[in-house]
Motif scaffolding. Structure first.
Motif, PDB file in Angstrom:
ATOM      1  N   LEU A   9      -3.742   4.237   4.504  1.00  0.00           N
ATOM      2  CA  LEU A   9      -3.711   3.505   3.241  1.00  0.00           C
ATOM      3  C   LEU A   9      -4.751   4.079   2.302  1.00  0.00           C
ATOM      4  O   LEU A   9      -5.837   4.484   2.742  1.00  0.00           O
ATOM      5  CB  LEU A   9      -4.015   2.019   3.470  1.00  0.00           C
ATOM      6  CG  LEU A   9      -2.971   1.200   4.210  1.00  0.00           C
ATOM      7  CD1 LEU A   9      -3.416  -0.262   4.271  1.00  0.00           C
ATOM      8  CD2 LEU A   9      -1.604   1.308   3.568  1.00  0.00           C
TER       9      LEU A   9
ATOM     10  N   ASP B  23       2.171   7.384   6.630  1.00  0.00           N
ATOM     11  CA  ASP B  23       2.370   5.948   6.429  1.00  0.00           C
ATOM     12  C   ASP B  23       1.271   5.100   7.055  1.00  0.00           C
ATOM     13  O   ASP B  23       1.166   3.906   6.764  1.00  0.00           O
ATOM     14  CB  ASP B  23       3.725   5.507   6.987  1.00  0.00           C
ATOM     15  CG  ASP B  23       4.878   6.008   6.135  1.00  0.00           C
ATOM     16  OD1 ASP B  23       4.675   6.214   4.919  1.00  0.00           O
ATOM     17  OD2 ASP B  23       5.978   6.204   6.682  1.00  0.00           O
ATOM     18  N   ASN B  24       0.454   5.685   7.916  1.00  0.00           N
ATOM     19  CA  ASN B  24      -0.635   4.944   8.555  1.00  0.00           C
ATOM     20  C   ASN B  24      -1.997   5.273   7.944  1.00  0.00           C
ATOM     21  O   ASN B  24      -3.036   5.022   8.551  1.00  0.00           O
ATOM     22  CB  ASN B  24      -0.644   5.194  10.061  1.00  0.00           C
ATOM     23  CG  ASN B  24       0.491   4.475  10.752  1.00  0.00           C
ATOM     24  OD1 ASN B  24       1.031   3.504  10.224  1.00  0.00           O
ATOM     25  ND2 ASN B  24       0.874   4.937  11.914  1.00  0.00           N
TER      26      ASN B  24
ATOM     27  N   GLU C 217      -1.606   1.371  -1.515  1.00  0.00           N
ATOM     28  CA  GLU C 217      -0.502   2.255  -1.139  1.00  0.00           C
ATOM     29  C   GLU C 217      -0.863   3.160   0.028  1.00  0.00           C
ATOM     30  O   GLU C 217      -2.012   3.222   0.439  1.00  0.00           O
ATOM     31  CB  GLU C 217      -0.024   3.075  -2.331  1.00  0.00           C
ATOM     32  CG  GLU C 217      -1.076   3.896  -3.030  1.00  0.00           C
ATOM     33  CD  GLU C 217      -0.543   4.503  -4.321  1.00  0.00           C
ATOM     34  OE1 GLU C 217       0.516   5.159  -4.283  1.00  0.00           O
ATOM     35  OE2 GLU C 217      -1.188   4.325  -5.358  1.00  0.00           O
ATOM     36  N   THR C 218       0.156   3.847   0.533  1.00  0.00           N
ATOM     37  CA  THR C 218      -0.066   4.816   1.602  1.00  0.00           C
ATOM     38  C   THR C 218      -0.275   6.193   0.982  1.00  0.00           C
ATOM     39  O   THR C 218       0.049   6.416  -0.182  1.00  0.00           O
ATOM     40  CB  THR C 218       1.141   4.887   2.562  1.00  0.00           C
ATOM     41  OG1 THR C 218       2.261   5.415   1.853  1.00  0.00           O
ATOM     42  CG2 THR C 218       1.464   3.527   3.156  1.00  0.00           C
TER      43      THR C 218
ATOM     44  N   ARG D  29       1.452   8.649   1.684  1.00  0.00           N
ATOM     45  CA  ARG D  29       2.809   9.127   1.401  1.00  0.00           C
ATOM     46  C   ARG D  29       3.270   8.664   0.016  1.00  0.00           C
ATOM     47  O   ARG D  29       3.758   9.458  -0.788  1.00  0.00           O
ATOM     48  CB  ARG D  29       3.800   8.640   2.450  1.00  0.00           C
ATOM     49  CG  ARG D  29       5.242   9.061   2.138  1.00  0.00           C
ATOM     50  CD  ARG D  29       6.273   8.380   3.012  1.00  0.00           C
ATOM     51  NE  ARG D  29       6.118   8.615   4.422  1.00  0.00           N
ATOM     52  CZ  ARG D  29       6.525   9.718   5.055  1.00  0.00           C
ATOM     53  NH1 ARG D  29       7.098  10.682   4.384  1.00  0.00           N
ATOM     54  NH2 ARG D  29       6.360   9.837   6.344  1.00  0.00           N
TER      55      ARG D  29
END
Length: 123
Positions: free
Chosen positions: A102, A99-100, A51-52, A54
């Protein structure tokens, strides 16, 4: 990614050169023809993290909780390590956002991804 033969793919070249525990690793890449005759797509195969940052944060919010401070510290430290590494290679990411990043919450691992906007800086 649709390949435009007029331009050099900076992301692929950067990914080949990067090797750090907090930066996503390129495992393999290949090109595949598109549906149209002159279309070619570049596929990058990289490490998997579930997942990210976020989505991890949102999961805690849904439980009316917050990302634990210890996790935030570890993730921030790993983010700074990744940035220090790419900056030592004269690379500017130019798209740093949740979002960038992980993460693997089970192991508290973070990796910086998406070098599509990145640029090598020259003096």
């Amino acid at each position: 990614v649709l390949i435009d033969r007029r331009y050099h793919n900076r992301e692929l070249e950067m990914m080949k050169a990067l090797d750090h525990e907090c930066v996503i690793r390129l495992q393999h890449h290949f090109e595949k023809a598109g549906r149209k005759r002159d279309e070619t797509y570049l596929h990058l195969v990289m490490d998997f993290l579930p997942e990210t940052i976020r989505s991890a944060s949102l999961a805690y919010q849904k439980q009316r909780s917050r990302l634990p401070v210890d996790h935030v510290r570890v993730y921030l430290y790993q983010t700074l390590k990744a940035l220090d590494y790419i900056h030592s290679k004269n690379i500017c990411h130019r798209d740093l956002k949740p979002d960038n990043l992980l993460v693997d919450p089970a192991q508290l691992r973070l990796k910086l991804i998406d070098f599509g906007c990145a640029k090598v800086l020259v003096a």
